[in-house]
Design a protein around this motif. Structure first.
Motif, short mmCIF file in Angstrom:
data_model
loop_
_atom_site.label_atom_id
_atom_site.label_comp_id
_atom_site.label_asym_id
_atom_site.label_seq_id
_atom_site.Cartn_x
_atom_site.Cartn_y
_atom_site.Cartn_z
N VAL A 15 0.81 -1.21 0.00
CA VAL A 15 0.00 0.00 0.00
C VAL A 15 0.85 1.27 0.00
O VAL A 15 0.65 2.14 -0.83
N PRO A 16 1.85 1.42 0.88
CA PRO A 16 2.66 2.65 0.82
C PRO A 16 3.41 2.80 -0.50
O PRO A 16 3.55 3.91 -1.00
N ILE A 17 3.86 1.71 -1.08
CA ILE A 17 4.56 1.78 -2.37
C ILE A 17 3.61 2.28 -3.45
O ILE A 17 3.96 3.14 -4.24
N ALA A 18 2.39 1.78 -3.46
CA ALA A 18 1.41 2.23 -4.46
C ALA A 18 1.08 3.70 -4.26
O ALA A 18 0.95 4.44 -5.23
N ALA A 19 0.98 4.14 -3.01
CA ALA A 19 0.69 5.55 -2.75
C ALA A 19 1.83 6.43 -3.24
O ALA A 19 1.60 7.50 -3.81
N LEU A 20 3.06 6.01 -3.04
CA LEU A 20 4.21 6.79 -3.53
C LEU A 20 4.27 6.82 -5.05
O LEU A 20 4.64 7.81 -5.65
N ALA A 21 3.89 5.73 -5.69
CA ALA A 21 3.95 5.66 -7.15
C ALA A 21 2.98 6.64 -7.80
O ALA A 21 3.22 7.10 -8.90
N GLN A 22 1.89 6.97 -7.11
CA GLN A 22 0.91 7.90 -7.67
C GLN A 22 1.48 9.31 -7.75
O GLN A 22 1.14 10.06 -8.65
N GLY A 23 2.34 9.70 -6.86
CA GLY A 23 2.94 11.02 -6.88
C GLY A 23 1.93 12.12 -6.61
O GLY A 23 0.78 11.87 -6.31
N LYS A 24 2.39 13.33 -6.74
CA LYS A 24 1.54 14.49 -6.48
C LYS A 24 0.89 15.03 -7.74
O LYS A 24 0.09 15.94 -7.69
N GLY A 25 1.27 14.53 -8.88
CA GLY A 25 0.73 15.04 -10.12
C GLY A 25 1.43 16.30 -10.57
O GLY A 25 2.34 16.81 -9.90
N ILE A 26 1.02 16.82 -11.69
CA ILE A 26 1.60 18.04 -12.25
C ILE A 26 0.86 19.23 -11.63
O ILE A 26 -0.38 19.26 -11.61
N ARG A 27 1.62 20.19 -11.13
CA ARG A 27 1.04 21.35 -10.47
C ARG A 27 1.51 22.64 -11.12
O ARG A 27 2.63 22.73 -11.58
N LEU A 28 0.63 23.62 -11.12
CA LEU A 28 0.92 24.96 -11.64
C LEU A 28 1.11 25.90 -10.46
O LEU A 28 0.32 25.90 -9.51
N TRP A 29 2.15 26.72 -10.52
CA TRP A 29 2.43 27.72 -9.48
C TRP A 29 2.35 29.08 -10.13
O TRP A 29 3.13 29.42 -11.03
N ASN A 30 1.39 29.90 -9.71
CA ASN A 30 1.20 31.23 -10.28
C ASN A 30 2.15 32.22 -9.62
O ASN A 30 1.92 32.67 -8.51
N LEU A 31 3.21 32.57 -10.33
CA LEU A 31 4.16 33.57 -9.86
C LEU A 31 3.98 34.89 -10.60
O LEU A 31 4.83 35.77 -10.49
N THR A 32 2.88 35.03 -11.35
CA THR A 32 2.59 36.32 -11.98
C THR A 32 2.07 37.27 -10.91
O THR A 32 1.71 36.86 -9.81
N SER A 33 2.00 38.53 -11.25
CA SER A 33 1.59 39.54 -10.28
C SER A 33 0.08 39.67 -10.15
O SER A 33 -0.40 40.52 -9.39
N ALA A 34 -0.68 38.86 -10.86
CA ALA A 34 -2.13 38.98 -10.84
C ALA A 34 -2.79 37.60 -10.68
O ALA A 34 -2.14 36.56 -10.84
N THR A 35 -4.07 37.62 -10.39
CA THR A 35 -4.85 36.40 -10.25
C THR A 35 -5.23 35.86 -11.62
O THR A 35 -5.79 36.59 -12.44
N MET A 36 -4.92 34.61 -11.87
CA MET A 36 -5.29 33.96 -13.14
C MET A 36 -6.76 33.54 -13.08
O MET A 36 -7.20 32.94 -12.12
N THR A 37 -7.49 33.87 -14.14
CA THR A 37 -8.87 33.40 -14.27
C THR A 37 -8.97 32.27 -15.29
O THR A 37 -10.02 31.65 -15.41
N GLY A 38 -7.88 32.03 -16.00
CA GLY A 38 -7.86 30.93 -16.96
C GLY A 38 -6.45 30.43 -17.19
O GLY A 38 -5.49 31.21 -17.15
N PHE A 39 -6.33 29.12 -17.38
CA PHE A 39 -5.05 28.50 -17.73
C PHE A 39 -5.38 27.29 -18.58
O PHE A 39 -5.96 26.32 -18.11
N GLN A 40 -5.03 27.38 -19.89
CA GLN A 40 -5.31 26.31 -20.83
C GLN A 40 -4.02 25.89 -21.51
O GLN A 40 -3.17 26.73 -21.80
N LEU A 41 -3.90 24.60 -21.77
CA LEU A 41 -2.71 24.07 -22.43
C LEU A 41 -3.03 23.56 -23.81
O LEU A 41 -4.14 23.09 -24.07
N SER A 42 -2.04 23.65 -24.69
CA SER A 42 -2.11 23.10 -26.04
C SER A 42 -0.77 22.45 -26.33
O SER A 42 0.27 22.98 -25.92
N PRO A 43 -0.76 21.33 -27.05
CA PRO A 43 0.55 20.83 -27.50
C PRO A 43 1.29 21.97 -28.20
O PRO A 43 0.68 22.76 -28.93
#
Length: 115
Positions: A15-43
């Motif tokens: 169980v702990p090994i499976a939990a570690l394998a899942q990881g935290k996922g990909i996260r976005l950190w907003n370091l811009t000076s304003a509040t983001m109202t949208g964030f969309q990705l494209s290849p």
């Protein structure tokens, strides 16, 4: 009885090994000076924008210095469309997104802004 204990020990060790394998996922950190109202990705280079990831946040926005887990995003190279209040939109080109990583976007990364 020993076999039950052995099976229980094996399950508890997996169980702990499976939990570690899942990881935290990909996260976005907003370091811009304003509040983001949208964030969309494209290849990268395709202008085929995915869903607005900020809608996954509890208040549907991403404040300065706030982080957000991105849903449905696989590692790869992406362009990002970043939106702000007042219909301002900017593009961030060629983000290299890695598994279980934090990607940050700062004011210096914003290009091709409207308004």
């Amino acid at each position: 009885m020993r076999s039950v204990r052995a099976v229980t020990a094996i399950i508890l060790s997996i169980v702990p090994i499976a939990a570690l394998a899942q990881g935290k996922g990909i996260r976005l950190w907003n370091l811009t000076s304003a509040t983001m109202t949208g964030f969309q990705l494209s290849p990268a280079g395709q202008n085929s924008w995915g869903p607005n990831q900020t809608l996954n946040d509890k208040d549907k926005e991403l404040d300065h210095d706030e982080r957000l887990k991105l849903n449905g995003v696989e590692p790869g190279r992406y362009d990002a469309k970043v939106s702000y209040a007042g219909d301002r939109q900017c593009i961030v080109r060629d983000l290299d997104i890695k598994a279980d990583a934090v990607i940050s976007v700062a004011d210096k990364d914003l290009k091709d802004c409207t308004k």
